[in-house]
Design a protein around this motif. Structure first.
Motif, PDB file in Angstrom:
ATOM      1  N   THR A 246     -45.935  10.143 -47.088  1.00 15.00           N
ATOM      2  CA  THR A 246     -46.049  11.293 -46.184  1.00 15.00           C
ATOM      3  C   THR A 246     -45.929  10.835 -44.731  1.00 15.00           C
ATOM      4  OG1 THR A 246     -48.481  11.175 -46.123  1.00 15.00           O
ATOM      5  CG2 THR A 246     -47.500  12.648 -47.754  1.00 15.00           C
ATOM      6  N   GLU A 247     -46.488   9.676 -44.420  1.00 17.40           N
ATOM      7  CA  GLU A 247     -46.356   9.151 -43.054  1.00 17.40           C
ATOM      8  C   GLU A 247     -44.904   8.825 -42.730  1.00 17.40           C
ATOM      9  OE1 GLU A 247     -48.921   5.746 -42.462  1.00 17.40           O
ATOM     10  OE2 GLU A 247     -50.248   7.031 -41.298  1.00 17.40           O
ATOM     11  N   GLY A 248     -44.204   8.268 -43.718  1.00 20.63           N
ATOM     12  CA  GLY A 248     -42.833   7.833 -43.474  1.00 20.63           C
ATOM     13  C   GLY A 248     -41.826   8.964 -43.415  1.00 20.63           C
ATOM     14  N   ILE A 249     -42.182  10.113 -43.997  1.00 21.20           N
ATOM     15  CA  ILE A 249     -41.222  11.209 -44.176  1.00 21.20           C
ATOM     16  C   ILE A 249     -41.298  12.241 -43.061  1.00 21.20           C
ATOM     17  CG2 ILE A 249     -40.858  13.246 -45.648  1.00 21.20           C
ATOM     18  CD1 ILE A 249     -39.537  10.665 -46.629  1.00 21.20           C
ATOM     19  N   LYS A 250     -42.471  12.382 -42.460  1.00 21.32           N
ATOM     20  CA  LYS A 250     -42.641  13.438 -41.461  1.00 21.32           C
ATOM     21  C   LYS A 250     -41.649  13.250 -40.312  1.00 21.32           C
ATOM     22  CE  LYS A 250     -47.040  14.912 -41.226  1.00 21.32           C
ATOM     23  NZ  LYS A 250     -48.388  15.195 -40.708  1.00 21.32           N
ATOM     24  N   GLY A 251     -40.929  14.301 -39.982  1.00 27.45           N
ATOM     25  CA  GLY A 251     -39.967  14.236 -38.887  1.00 27.45           C
ATOM     26  C   GLY A 251     -38.566  13.836 -39.324  1.00 27.45           C
ATOM     27  N   LYS A 252     -38.409  13.518 -40.601  1.00 26.80           N
ATOM     28  CA  LYS A 252     -37.083  13.123 -41.110  1.00 26.80           C
ATOM     29  C   LYS A 252     -36.312  14.359 -41.580  1.00 26.80           C
ATOM     30  CE  LYS A 252     -37.978   8.564 -41.291  1.00 26.80           C
ATOM     31  NZ  LYS A 252     -37.654   7.717 -40.170  1.00 26.80           N
ATOM     32  N   THR A 253     -34.999  14.237 -41.632  1.00 24.34           N
ATOM     33  CA  THR A 253     -34.183  15.302 -42.210  1.00 24.34           C
ATOM     34  C   THR A 253     -34.236  15.196 -43.736  1.00 24.34           C
ATOM     35  OG1 THR A 253     -32.160  14.018 -42.379  1.00 24.34           O
ATOM     36  CG2 THR A 253     -32.588  15.088 -40.259  1.00 24.34           C
ATOM     37  N   LEU A 254     -33.835  16.265 -44.408  1.00 31.57           N
ATOM     38  CA  LEU A 254     -33.826  16.237 -45.871  1.00 31.57           C
ATOM     39  C   LEU A 254     -32.832  15.198 -46.388  1.00 31.57           C
ATOM     40  CD1 LEU A 254     -34.198  20.017 -46.757  1.00 31.57           C
ATOM     41  CD2 LEU A 254     -35.970  18.279 -46.498  1.00 31.57           C
ATOM     42  N   ASP A 255     -31.755  14.963 -45.645  1.00 28.04           N
ATOM     43  CA  ASP A 255     -30.818  13.898 -46.032  1.00 28.04           C
ATOM     44  C   ASP A 255     -31.480  12.533 -45.925  1.00 28.04           C
ATOM     45  OD1 ASP A 255     -28.758  15.560 -46.691  1.00 28.04           O
ATOM     46  OD2 ASP A 255     -27.733  15.390 -44.768  1.00 28.04           O
ATOM     47  N   ASP A 256     -32.267  12.329 -44.838  1.00 28.57           N
ATOM     48  CA  ASP A 256     -33.007  11.070 -44.681  1.00 28.57           C
ATOM     49  C   ASP A 256     -33.954  10.860 -45.853  1.00 28.57           C
ATOM     50  OD1 ASP A 256     -31.854  10.579 -42.215  1.00 28.57           O
ATOM     51  OD2 ASP A 256     -33.519  11.452 -41.072  1.00 28.57           O
ATOM     52  N   VAL A 257     -34.580  11.955 -46.312  1.00 25.99           N
ATOM     53  CA  VAL A 257     -35.531  11.856 -47.426  1.00 25.99           C
ATOM     54  C   VAL A 257     -34.832  11.292 -48.659  1.00 25.99           C
ATOM     55  CG1 VAL A 257     -36.902  13.213 -49.055  1.00 25.99           C
ATOM     56  CG2 VAL A 257     -37.064  13.683 -46.603  1.00 25.99           C
ATOM     57  N   ARG A 258     -33.617  11.798 -48.936  1.00 27.11           N
ATOM     58  CA  ARG A 258     -32.877  11.319 -50.112  1.00 27.11           C
ATOM     59  C   ARG A 258     -32.482   9.847 -49.945  1.00 27.11           C
ATOM     60  NH1 ARG A 258     -31.020  16.667 -49.573  1.00 27.11           N
ATOM     61  NH2 ARG A 258     -31.684  17.947 -51.314  1.00 27.11           N
ATOM     62  N   THR A 259     -32.086   9.490 -48.724  1.00 28.28           N
ATOM     63  CA  THR A 259     -31.719   8.093 -48.467  1.00 28.28           C
ATOM     64  C   THR A 259     -32.927   7.178 -48.649  1.00 28.28           C
ATOM     65  OG1 THR A 259     -30.064   8.850 -46.898  1.00 28.28           O
ATOM     66  CG2 THR A 259     -30.701   6.534 -46.759  1.00 28.28           C
ATOM     67  N   LEU A 260     -34.070   7.604 -48.083  1.00 26.22           N
ATOM     68  CA  LEU A 260     -35.273   6.772 -48.206  1.00 26.22           C
ATOM     69  C   LEU A 260     -35.713   6.648 -49.658  1.00 26.22           C
ATOM     70  CD1 LEU A 260     -37.371   7.826 -45.095  1.00 26.22           C
ATOM     71  CD2 LEU A 260     -36.707   5.495 -45.695  1.00 26.22           C
ATOM     72  N   PHE A 261     -35.549   7.737 -50.419  1.00 28.76           N
ATOM     73  CA  PHE A 261     -35.867   7.667 -51.846  1.00 28.76           C
ATOM     74  C   PHE A 261     -35.045   6.561 -52.507  1.00 28.76           C
ATOM     75  CE2 PHE A 261     -34.786   8.522 -56.231  1.00 28.76           C
ATOM     76  CZ  PHE A 261     -36.021   8.773 -56.818  1.00 28.76           C
ATOM     77  N   ASP A 262     -33.739   6.539 -52.219  1.00 24.71           N
ATOM     78  CA  ASP A 262     -32.866   5.522 -52.822  1.00 24.71           C
ATOM     79  C   ASP A 262     -33.318   4.112 -52.416  1.00 24.71           C
ATOM     80  OD1 ASP A 262     -31.332   7.429 -54.061  1.00 24.71           O
ATOM     81  OD2 ASP A 262     -29.809   7.490 -52.489  1.00 24.71           O
ATOM     82  N   HIS A 263     -33.654   3.950 -51.137  1.00 24.28           N
ATOM     83  CA  HIS A 263     -34.074   2.632 -50.661  1.00 24.28           C
ATOM     84  C   HIS A 263     -35.395   2.220 -51.315  1.00 24.28           C
ATOM     85  CE1 HIS A 263     -31.458   2.192 -46.834  1.00 24.28           C
ATOM     86  NE2 HIS A 263     -30.877   2.995 -47.688  1.00 24.28           N
ATOM     87  N   PHE A 264     -36.321   3.174 -51.416  1.00 21.24           N
ATOM     88  CA  PHE A 264     -37.619   2.856 -52.009  1.00 21.24           C
ATOM     89  C   PHE A 264     -37.457   2.527 -53.495  1.00 21.24           C
ATOM     90  CE2 PHE A 264     -41.775   3.784 -53.897  1.00 21.24           C
ATOM     91  CZ  PHE A 264     -42.602   3.067 -53.049  1.00 21.24           C
ATOM     92  N   HIS A 265     -36.598   3.311 -54.170  1.00 22.52           N
ATOM     93  CA  HIS A 265     -36.356   3.073 -55.589  1.00 22.52           C
ATOM     94  C   HIS A 265     -35.825   1.654 -55.797  1.00 22.52           C
ATOM     95  CE1 HIS A 265     -34.454   3.557 -59.581  1.00 22.52           C
ATOM     96  NE2 HIS A 265     -35.454   4.381 -59.786  1.00 22.52           N
ATOM     97  N   ARG A 266     -34.886   1.252 -54.932  1.00 23.70           N
ATOM     98  CA  ARG A 266     -34.331  -0.100 -55.037  1.00 23.70           C
ATOM     99  C   ARG A 266     -35.423  -1.138 -54.771  1.00 23.70           C
ATOM    100  NH1 ARG A 266     -30.111  -0.287 -51.001  1.00 23.70           N
ATOM    101  NH2 ARG A 266     -29.410   1.561 -52.096  1.00 23.70           N
ATOM    102  N   LEU A 267     -36.238  -0.862 -53.763  1.00 21.23           N
ATOM    103  CA  LEU A 267     -37.299  -1.807 -53.384  1.00 21.23           C
ATOM    104  C   LEU A 267     -38.222  -2.121 -54.571  1.00 21.23           C
ATOM    105  CD1 LEU A 267     -38.964  -3.163 -50.897  1.00 21.23           C
ATOM    106  CD2 LEU A 267     -40.412  -1.137 -51.159  1.00 21.23           C
TER     107      LEU A 267
ATOM    108  N   SER B 271     -35.387  -0.441 -43.120  1.00 25.57           N
ATOM    109  CA  SER B 271     -35.511   1.007 -42.955  1.00 25.57           C
ATOM    110  C   SER B 271     -36.813   1.529 -43.555  1.00 25.57           C
ATOM    111  CB  SER B 271     -34.325   1.723 -43.605  1.00 25.57           C
ATOM    112  OG  SER B 271     -34.424   1.675 -45.020  1.00 25.57           O
ATOM    113  N   LEU B 272     -37.453   0.746 -44.390  1.00 23.66           N
ATOM    114  CA  LEU B 272     -38.632   1.241 -45.103  1.00 23.66           C
ATOM    115  C   LEU B 272     -39.939   1.004 -44.349  1.00 23.66           C
ATOM    116  CD1 LEU B 272     -37.579   0.229 -48.700  1.00 23.66           C
ATOM    117  CD2 LEU B 272     -37.929   2.546 -47.864  1.00 23.66           C
ATOM    118  N   GLY B 273     -39.925   0.179 -43.330  1.00 20.63           N
ATOM    119  CA  GLY B 273     -41.141  -0.050 -42.550  1.00 20.63           C
ATOM    120  C   GLY B 273     -42.303  -0.492 -43.423  1.00 20.63           C
ATOM    121  N   LYS B 274     -43.448   0.185 -43.261  1.00 26.10           N
ATOM    122  CA  LYS B 274     -44.664  -0.180 -43.997  1.00 26.10           C
ATOM    123  C   LYS B 274     -44.524  -0.034 -45.506  1.00 26.10           C
ATOM    124  CE  LYS B 274     -47.881   2.070 -41.398  1.00 26.10           C
ATOM    125  NZ  LYS B 274     -49.161   2.761 -41.193  1.00 26.10           N
ATOM    126  N   LEU B 275     -43.561   0.781 -45.927  1.00 25.34           N
ATOM    127  CA  LEU B 275     -43.392   1.019 -47.367  1.00 25.34           C
ATOM    128  C   LEU B 275     -43.020  -0.252 -48.120  1.00 25.34           C
ATOM    129  CD1 LEU B 275     -41.444   4.366 -47.012  1.00 25.34           C
ATOM    130  CD2 LEU B 275     -43.717   4.120 -47.992  1.00 25.34           C
TER     131      LEU B 275
END
Ligand code: ZN
Length: 148
Positions: free
Chosen positions: A75-96, A107-111
């Motif tokens: 929730t901290e990482g997503i606030k202020g992001k676009t819905l496209d950013d959300v999908r991109t971050l999901f992909d990055h987190f999934h890979r992580l 791109s994932l910061g604290k995550l």
């Protein structure tokens, strides 16, 4: 649980103890429910969207430290992001959390603290539950999410 001790880095413990953005979200535009039957983690993610940007996000639920901390950090990482950013971050987190060979991802910061769950396949579902639930909310998919 002792073999998992090295997973419980301070940031995960902190977010489990005092989750950020925890509680109901009034007038949410989107929401979804997620369940990880393997561990018993349950989450509801609620999102407010303003002109394609996540203006607010909160979560509720109960579960293990990793599932709660993952939802809190998400929730901290997503606030202020676009819905496209959300999908991109999901992909990055999934890979992580699933790809042993994934290079460091700035791109994932604290995550990135969740990289440790790669070595514990059962825990990957705990870490990713919040993200699958968020994605279902963003896609306006009302079917309950299950990691199974
Ligand atoms: Zn769990």
């Amino acid at each position: 649980m002792s073999d998992l001790r090295d997973l419980y880095q301070e940031v995960i413990l902190d977010h489990n103890r005092s989750p950020r953005n925890f509680g109901p979200l009034e007038d949410a535009d989107l929401h979804a429910d997620g369940h990880n039957p393997l561990c018993g983690d349950k989450l509801r993610v609620a999102v407010k969207v303003d002109a394609g940007i996540v203006s607010d996000i909160r979560f509720e639920g109960s579960g293990c430290a990793i599932s709660q901390a993952s939802a809190s950090l998400m929730t901290e990482g997503i606030k202020g992001k676009t819905l496209d950013d959300v999908r991109t971050l999901f992909d990055h987190f999934h890979r992580l959390v699933t790809d042993q060979t994934a290079p460091p991802d700035d791109s994932l910061g604290k995550l990135t603290v969740f990289a440790g769950v790669r070595d514990y396949p059962a825990r990957v579902k705990c870490a990713i539950l919040a993200w699958h639930t968020l994605l279902a909310a963003v896609d306006d998919n009302q079917d309950p999410v299950s990691t199974e």
